[in-house]
Enzyme design. Structure first.
Site, PDB file in Angstrom:
ATOM      1  N   LYS A 107       1.653  -4.682   2.192  1.00  0.00           N
ATOM      2  CA  LYS A 107       0.889  -3.463   1.891  1.00  0.00           C
ATOM      3  C   LYS A 107      -0.500  -3.550   2.543  1.00  0.00           C
ATOM      4  CE  LYS A 107       1.728  -0.361  -0.446  1.00  0.00           C
ATOM      5  NZ  LYS A 107       2.392   0.958  -0.149  1.00  0.00           N
ATOM      6  N   TYR A 119       4.816  -9.080  -0.751  1.00  0.00           N
ATOM      7  CA  TYR A 119       4.660  -7.636  -0.995  1.00  0.00           C
ATOM      8  C   TYR A 119       3.230  -7.191  -0.703  1.00  0.00           C
ATOM      9  CZ  TYR A 119       3.456  -3.456  -3.677  1.00  0.00           C
ATOM     10  OH  TYR A 119       2.943  -2.238  -4.058  1.00  0.00           O
ATOM     11  N   THR A 167      -1.996  -0.146  -3.155  1.00  0.00           N
ATOM     12  CA  THR A 167      -2.019  -0.866  -4.425  1.00  0.00           C
ATOM     13  C   THR A 167      -3.276  -1.722  -4.584  1.00  0.00           C
ATOM     14  OG1 THR A 167      -0.914  -2.684  -5.574  1.00  0.00           O
ATOM     15  CG2 THR A 167      -0.572  -2.587  -3.220  1.00  0.00           C
ATOM     16  N   ASP A 168      -3.603  -2.037  -5.832  1.00  0.00           N
ATOM     17  CA  ASP A 168      -4.733  -2.955  -6.075  1.00  0.00           C
ATOM     18  C   ASP A 168      -4.371  -4.394  -5.708  1.00  0.00           C
ATOM     19  OD1 ASP A 168      -2.967  -3.523  -8.173  1.00  0.00           O
ATOM     20  OD2 ASP A 168      -4.415  -3.173  -9.771  1.00  0.00           O
ATOM     21  N   GLU A 169      -3.061  -4.664  -5.524  1.00  0.00           N
ATOM     22  CA  GLU A 169      -2.641  -6.055  -5.269  1.00  0.00           C
ATOM     23  C   GLU A 169      -3.171  -6.583  -3.938  1.00  0.00           C
ATOM     24  OE1 GLU A 169       1.244  -7.324  -6.235  1.00  0.00           O
ATOM     25  OE2 GLU A 169       1.410  -5.983  -7.941  1.00  0.00           O
TER      26      GLU A 169
HETATM   27  P1  NAD Z   1       9.755   2.477  -5.794  1.00  0.00           P
HETATM   28  O1  NAD Z   1      10.270   1.163  -5.310  1.00  0.00           O
HETATM   29  O2  NAD Z   1      10.136   2.965  -7.134  1.00  0.00           O
HETATM   30  O3  NAD Z   1      10.145   3.633  -4.740  1.00  0.00           O
HETATM   31  C1  NAD Z   1      10.072   3.442  -3.375  1.00  0.00           C
HETATM   32  C2  NAD Z   1      10.834   4.593  -2.722  1.00  0.00           C
HETATM   33  O4  NAD Z   1      10.725   4.454  -1.296  1.00  0.00           O
HETATM   34  C3  NAD Z   1      12.335   4.582  -3.042  1.00  0.00           C
HETATM   35  O5  NAD Z   1      12.753   5.893  -3.330  1.00  0.00           O
HETATM   36  C4  NAD Z   1      12.973   4.081  -1.752  1.00  0.00           C
HETATM   37  O6  NAD Z   1      14.286   4.581  -1.548  1.00  0.00           O
HETATM   38  C5  NAD Z   1      12.006   4.600  -0.720  1.00  0.00           C
HETATM   39  N1  NAD Z   1      12.024   3.821   0.524  1.00  0.00           N
HETATM   40  C6  NAD Z   1      12.027   2.475   0.666  1.00  0.00           C
HETATM   41  N2  NAD Z   1      12.056   2.140   1.960  1.00  0.00           N
HETATM   42  C7  NAD Z   1      12.048   3.304   2.661  1.00  0.00           C
HETATM   43  C8  NAD Z   1      12.048   3.607   4.044  1.00  0.00           C
HETATM   44  N3  NAD Z   1      12.072   2.638   4.978  1.00  0.00           N
HETATM   45  N4  NAD Z   1      12.033   4.901   4.420  1.00  0.00           N
HETATM   46  C9  NAD Z   1      12.032   5.885   3.490  1.00  0.00           C
HETATM   47  N5  NAD Z   1      12.049   5.646   2.176  1.00  0.00           N
HETATM   48  C10 NAD Z   1      12.040   4.371   1.761  1.00  0.00           C
HETATM   49  O7  NAD Z   1       8.177   2.360  -5.646  1.00  0.00           O
HETATM   50  P2  NAD Z   1       7.026   3.015  -6.542  1.00  0.00           P
HETATM   51  O8  NAD Z   1       6.726   2.126  -7.667  1.00  0.00           O
HETATM   52  O9  NAD Z   1       7.343   4.445  -6.770  1.00  0.00           O
HETATM   53  O10 NAD Z   1       5.800   2.904  -5.514  1.00  0.00           O
HETATM   54  C11 NAD Z   1       5.549   3.940  -4.566  1.00  0.00           C
HETATM   55  C12 NAD Z   1       4.353   3.545  -3.728  1.00  0.00           C
HETATM   56  O11 NAD Z   1       3.225   3.340  -4.574  1.00  0.00           O
HETATM   57  C13 NAD Z   1       4.554   2.219  -2.976  1.00  0.00           C
HETATM   58  O12 NAD Z   1       3.965   2.354  -1.722  1.00  0.00           O
HETATM   59  C14 NAD Z   1       3.800   1.194  -3.813  1.00  0.00           C
HETATM   60  O13 NAD Z   1       3.313   0.163  -2.999  1.00  0.00           O
HETATM   61  C15 NAD Z   1       2.670   2.042  -4.371  1.00  0.00           C
HETATM   62  N6  NAD Z   1       2.130   1.628  -5.664  1.00  0.00           N
HETATM   63  C16 NAD Z   1       2.957   1.393  -6.731  1.00  0.00           C
HETATM   64  C17 NAD Z   1       2.409   1.056  -7.970  1.00  0.00           C
HETATM   65  C18 NAD Z   1       3.272   0.811  -9.178  1.00  0.00           C
HETATM   66  O14 NAD Z   1       2.765   0.394 -10.202  1.00  0.00           O
HETATM   67  N7  NAD Z   1       4.571   1.090  -9.124  1.00  0.00           N
HETATM   68  C19 NAD Z   1       1.023   0.949  -8.105  1.00  0.00           C
HETATM   69  C20 NAD Z   1       0.206   1.178  -6.981  1.00  0.00           C
HETATM   70  C21 NAD Z   1       0.769   1.529  -5.778  1.00  0.00           C
HETATM   71  O1  DAU Z   2      -0.769  -3.488  -9.397  1.00  0.00           O
HETATM   72  C1  DAU Z   2       0.048  -2.530  -8.775  1.00  0.00           C
HETATM   73  C2  DAU Z   2       1.431  -3.099  -8.590  1.00  0.00           C
HETATM   74  O2  DAU Z   2       2.055  -3.085  -9.869  1.00  0.00           O
HETATM   75  C3  DAU Z   2       2.261  -2.325  -7.582  1.00  0.00           C
HETATM   76  O3  DAU Z   2       1.682  -2.433  -6.319  1.00  0.00           O
HETATM   77  C4  DAU Z   2       3.694  -2.868  -7.533  1.00  0.00           C
HETATM   78  O4  DAU Z   2       4.486  -2.069  -6.678  1.00  0.00           O
HETATM   79  C5  DAU Z   2       4.269  -2.816  -8.933  1.00  0.00           C
HETATM   80  O5  DAU Z   2       5.569  -3.373  -8.940  1.00  0.00           O
HETATM   81  C6  DAU Z   2       3.368  -3.577  -9.905  1.00  0.00           C
HETATM   82  O6  DAU Z   2       3.377  -4.996  -9.598  1.00  0.00           O
HETATM   83  P1  DAU Z   2       3.392  -6.110 -10.735  1.00  0.00           P
HETATM   84  O7  DAU Z   2       3.913  -7.359 -10.158  1.00  0.00           O
HETATM   85  O8  DAU Z   2       2.078  -6.169 -11.445  1.00  0.00           O
HETATM   86  O9  DAU Z   2       4.443  -5.401 -11.747  1.00  0.00           O
HETATM   87  P2  DAU Z   2       5.669  -5.994 -12.580  1.00  0.00           P
HETATM   88  O10 DAU Z   2       6.112  -4.915 -13.505  1.00  0.00           O
HETATM   89  O11 DAU Z   2       6.679  -6.659 -11.719  1.00  0.00           O
HETATM   90  O12 DAU Z   2       4.977  -7.124 -13.459  1.00  0.00           O
HETATM   91  C7  DAU Z   2       3.879  -6.814 -14.316  1.00  0.00           C
HETATM   92  C8  DAU Z   2       3.411  -8.140 -14.923  1.00  0.00           C
HETATM   93  O13 DAU Z   2       4.428  -8.596 -15.830  1.00  0.00           O
HETATM   94  C9  DAU Z   2       3.229  -9.239 -13.915  1.00  0.00           C
HETATM   95  O14 DAU Z   2       2.148 -10.057 -14.316  1.00  0.00           O
HETATM   96  C10 DAU Z   2       4.525 -10.039 -13.995  1.00  0.00           C
HETATM   97  C11 DAU Z   2       4.935  -9.874 -15.442  1.00  0.00           C
HETATM   98  N1  DAU Z   2       6.384  -9.846 -15.717  1.00  0.00           N
HETATM   99  C12 DAU Z   2       7.169  -9.019 -14.995  1.00  0.00           C
HETATM  100  C13 DAU Z   2       8.526  -8.939 -15.216  1.00  0.00           C
HETATM  101  C14 DAU Z   2       9.409  -8.032 -14.388  1.00  0.00           C
HETATM  102  C15 DAU Z   2       6.901 -10.612 -16.750  1.00  0.00           C
HETATM  103  O15 DAU Z   2       6.177 -11.360 -17.444  1.00  0.00           O
HETATM  104  N2  DAU Z   2       8.249 -10.530 -16.986  1.00  0.00           N
HETATM  105  C16 DAU Z   2       9.093  -9.736 -16.256  1.00  0.00           C
HETATM  106  O16 DAU Z   2      10.327  -9.730 -16.514  1.00  0.00           O
END
Ligand code: NAD
Ligand code: DAU
Length: 355
Positions: free
Chosen positions: A162, A158, A132-134
């Site tokens: 990562k 988190y 992630t970019d975080e």
């Molecule tokens: P998600 O939370 O929707 O899915 C995570 C999946 O991993 C789930 O299916 C869960 O059951 C599985 N899991 C959790 N712990 C596990 C374990 N110990 N063993 C096997 N499976 C396990 O997450 P997502 O949003 O799909 O993100 C997927 C990946 O991409 C993560 O590594 C996250 O850090 C990264 N990522 C997410 C975003 C985003 O915006 N969602 C952006 C950049 C990177």
């Molecule tokens: O940047 C990549 C990341 O994006 C991933 O690594 C994470 O797994 C993914 O969850 C996401 O993280 P964020 O914290 O940016 O996503 P989230 O959807 O939780 O929140 C997006 C923005 O919106 C953040 O600034 C917090 C804000 N927010 C979020 C929620 C859930 C609100 O203002 N209200 C809300 O109810």
């Protein structure tokens, strides 16, 4: 075949569906099915014998070793993680267990397995860490977007977990020669996004007549990318990325949270207007800020474009419209998800009254 971990979550399930449609090579899908893993995401490939699902933990070394020996995947794409920042603030333990210890155990099992390989099987093997970019921390308003050489400065449990897993991946490449690749992506959105995250939560709350909670002043900036574009980028890095390299992936699409929520309200006003004729905007509610809330993320996706020719195909307008339509057409999926553990989480996070 390839091994995908976390392939029942949001991005992982999109990746598995996209992979089978575009590449068609069999997939072994290892997922623990935490609250975020949902087999309904994979319904459209039910009965497809190119997809084999195993419920299990990436930290279960014996299981992973067995799977590697039996299926001999040519690549592993690691999506498995605890992914929600707010949950990591309430309870970091699971994040350390899966993202740090789990990734470590997975790497260990892979190192041992890879050492048994020879010739083409060994040379062609790849491990891709989806990150992630975080991990880069927060940008000031006037700073240029994150480049790959930016120092890691994670601010939430988190992102710290990562960052730790990314460091382990790098170390396994440097120390043991494991053929690793890492991608650092910005905020994804699209189908099967769990409604604890901003975009699906706002769509769900809007339709349910609930407040649309905006943390703090809503001026935090995120760089949004349609999930299909992320999947395509990962495919490209897996195919042609240089070993040991990291690639930033992003949408060149910075938006404040308020802009995102307003865009969602406008789409919903058009596609499913409220019966009282009011705009969904009237449901916007400012709530207490997230502790340690990163102000701005933005990705410089120049390296992946220069080296691998990848650019996002969707604009925010086309991707967001598709997404809202998907949620309107999949009310049953949302109802199933929101009637489960998510409800307990909402109570815990927002208090008994919910929002
Ligand atoms: P998600 O939370 O929707 O899915 C995570 C999946 O991993 C789930 O299916 C869960 O059951 C599985 N899991 C959790 N712990 C596990 C374990 N110990 N063993 C096997 N499976 C396990 O997450 P997502 O949003 O799909 O993100 C997927 C990946 O991409 C993560 O590594 C996250 O850090 C990264 N990522 C997410 C975003 C985003 O915006 N969602 C952006 C950049 C990177
Ligand atoms: O940047 C990549 C990341 O994006 C991933 O690594 C994470 O797994 C993914 O969850 C996401 O993280 P964020 O914290 O940016 O996503 P989230 O959807 O939780 O929140 C997006 C923005 O919106 C953040 O600034 C917090 C804000 N927010 C979020 C929620 C859930 C609100 O203002 N209200 C809300 O109810």
């Amino acid at each position: 075949m390839i091994l995908v971990t976390g392939g029942a979550g949001f991005i992982g399930s999109n990746y598995v569906l996209d992979w089978l449609e575009t590449v068609g090579e069999p997939v072994l899908n290892l997922d623990k099915l935490t609250y975020a893993g949902n087999l309904a995401n994979l319904k459209e490939i039910e009965g497809d014998d190119r997809h084999r699902f195993v419920r299990g933990d990436i930290g279960d070394s014996a299981l992973v070793e067995r799977l590697l020996a039996r299926y001999r995947p040519r690549a592993v794409v690691n999506f498995a993680a605890e992914s929600h920042v707010d949950r990591s603030i309430h309870g970091p333990e699971d994040f350390i267990q899966t993202n740090v210890v789990g990734t470590f155990r997975l790497l260990e099992a892979l190192r041992v397995h890879w050492d048994t390989l020879a010739g083409e099987e060994r040379d062609g093997f790849r491990f891709l860490q989806v990150s992630t970019d975080e991990v880069y921390g927060s940008l000031a308003v006037d700073e240029p977007p994150f480049v790959e050489s930016r120092r890691y400065e994670p601010n939430s449990p988190y992102s710290a977990s990562k960052a730790a897993s990314d460091h382990l991946v790098r170390a396994y490449g440097q120390t043991y020669g494991l053929p690793v690749l890492t991608t650092n992506c910005s905020n994804n959105y699209g189908p099967y996004h769990f409604p604890e995250k901003l975009i699906p939560l706002v769509i769900h709350h809007a339709l349910a007549g609930k407040p649309l909670p905006i943390y703090g002043d809503g001026r935090q900036v995120r760089d949004w990318l349609y999930v299909g574009d992320h999947c395509r980028a990962i495919r490209r890095v897996l195919e042609a990325g240089r070993l040991g390299e990291t690639y930033n992936i992003g949408g060149w699409n910075e938006k404040t949270n308020l802009e995102v929520v307003e865009a969602l309200c406008a789409l919903l006003d058009e596609l499913q207007p409220r019966s009282d004729g009011e705009s969904y905007r009237s449901q916007i509610t400012f709530v207490k800020d997230r502790p340690g809330h990163d102000r701005r993320y933005a990705i410089d996706a120049g390296k992946i474009e220069r080296e691998l020719g990848w650019r996002p195909a969707e604009t925010f307008a086309t991707g967001l419209r598709k997404t809202v339509k998907w949620y309107l057409d999949h009310a049953e999926w949302v109802a199933d998800v929101t009637s489960g553990a998510y409800r307990d989480w909402t109570k815990m996070h927002y208090g008994q009254g919910g929002v």
